[in-house]
Scaffold this active site. Structure first.
Site, PDB file in Angstrom:
ATOM      1  CD  GLN A 167      32.200  61.984  30.627  1.00 31.43           C
ATOM      2  OE1 GLN A 167      31.986  61.027  31.372  1.00 31.43           O
ATOM      3  NE2 GLN A 167      33.411  62.487  30.454  1.00 31.43           N
ATOM      4  CB  VAL A 169      27.687  56.391  19.631  1.00 34.68           C
ATOM      5  CG1 VAL A 169      27.991  56.716  21.083  1.00 34.68           C
ATOM      6  CG2 VAL A 169      28.671  57.077  18.701  1.00 34.68           C
ATOM      7  CB  SER A 189      27.645  53.192  26.624  1.00 36.03           C
ATOM      8  OG  SER A 189      29.049  52.952  26.689  1.00 36.03           O
ATOM      9  CD  GLU A 247      33.027  48.808  19.854  1.00 31.12           C
ATOM     10  OE1 GLU A 247      33.439  48.780  21.040  1.00 31.12           O
ATOM     11  OE2 GLU A 247      32.190  49.631  19.450  1.00 31.12           O
ATOM     12  CG  HIS A 289      34.195  47.475  24.406  1.00 30.71           C
ATOM     13  ND1 HIS A 289      33.659  48.717  24.685  1.00 30.71           N
ATOM     14  CD2 HIS A 289      33.622  46.637  25.306  1.00 30.71           C
ATOM     15  CE1 HIS A 289      32.812  48.630  25.697  1.00 30.71           C
ATOM     16  NE2 HIS A 289      32.756  47.362  26.093  1.00 30.71           N
TER      17      HIS A 289
END
Ligand SMILES: [Zn+2]
Length: 309
Positions: A196, A217, A223, A278, A281
């Site tokens: 993903q 990203v 990630s 962010e 997050h």
């Protein structure tokens, strides 16, 4: 006769004193030239610096003795998060970035960000468990499988969100505590697998190229969402981008640590984390580490370099 004897005695005493004085000053000079003080003075350190150096621990002292004069060494030694193994890198980075502060350089070098992001990334130490570091220099292998993934109840998340069981337990407590303050928070984005993440990254890359994609990203394997330990928080209406303006954000930012979560990508720390600010997050690291990170006000990358690695 007596007169001569006295004269001789005086002579002996004088010679004696002279010999003793010569021996003593010889010894003193020998000591002086062989002392650490002398060696440091010869290198160019001043009295004040020498006094400081002599009080240092053995390894730090040795580095100074084995290297040429550099006043920056002592400046770096003073830094809270100084790591001796990184000293050469600090000094080199300082030469190339004279305007940067010593503490900023220590932070940057400790996390590896003196190199361009994604330069020679290494496989992260999986044995660190909930404290594992996943960033632009440390990746999760593509075959990594998160254990104990659970699907979240809609009371706590938007549709079909998965997260690690342990993280879920703490997240539920966070949501319930917020609710008691009249605030409603939800998990907006949680676990994502490598595949993903690849799709997300490639979409951006195909649209506007690598540089653009890297800004938005994380590359697959890089990630935190792939660890099952990260959660993007929002309210029902705010979306991620509007979350910062909510009362919920104001509360979460100063309470998440009590439940083991940290704001992972703080404002103005992009040069260390590799990610823009962010506000949504959050990363689960456990209560002990989260409280310490909150209190020290440092990024997880810095904390990891100094306290975990
Ligand atoms: Zn996120």
């Amino acid at each position: 006769m007596n007169y001569d004897k006295n004269k001789r005695m005086v002579l002996y005493v004088i010679i004696g004193i002279a010999v003793i004085t010569a021996v003593l000053s010889g010894l003193y000079a020998y000591q002086l030239f062989n002392s650490e003080e002398y060696a440091l003075k010869k290198k160019g350190y001043d009295e004040k610096q020498i006094a400081t150096i002599l009080k240092l621990d053995k390894e730090k002292k040795n580095y100074i003795f084995n290297n040429e004069y550099n006043e920056d060494i002592l400046k770096f030694y003073n830094e809270k998060y100084f790591i001796l193994d990184n000293i050469k890198k600090y000094l080199n980075y300082k030469t190339e970035n004279k305007q940067k502060s010593y503490s900023d350089i220590v932070a940057i070098v400790n996390v590896g960000a003196h190199e361009k992001f994604y330069t020679n990334p290494i496989k992260t130490s999986l044995d660190k468990g909930i404290l594992m570091l996943v960033n632009k220099f440390n990746y999760l292998p593509s075959e990594y499988e998160v254990d104990n993934l659970v699907t979240m109840n809609l009371q706590f998340a938007f549709n079909d969100k998965q997260i690690k069981q342990e993280v879920y337990e703490y997240f539920k407590e966070l949501v319930i505590a917020a609710k008691q303050e009249g605030l409603t928070i939800l998990a907006n984005s949680t676990y994502r697998d490598n595949n993903q993440q690849s799709i997300l990254y490639d979409n951006q890359k195909n649209r506007k190229g690598t540089e653009y994609a890297d800004k938005l990203v994380a590359r697959p394997g890089h990630s935190e969402h792939e660890t099952g330990l990260a959660v993007d928080i929002s309210t029902m209406k705010s979306g991620l981008s509007g979350f910062e303006e909510t009362e919920e954000f104001a509360w979460v930012k100063d309470n998440a640590h009590r439940f083991g979560f940290i704001l992972r990508y703080p404002e103005n720390k992009e040069h260390i984390t590799g990610f823009s600010y962010e506000p949504w997050h959050y990363r689960f690291v456990g209560v002990e580490a989260a409280e310490k990170i909150y209190e020290l006000d440092i990024t997880f990358d810095e904390y990891y370099a100094f306290y975990i690695k």
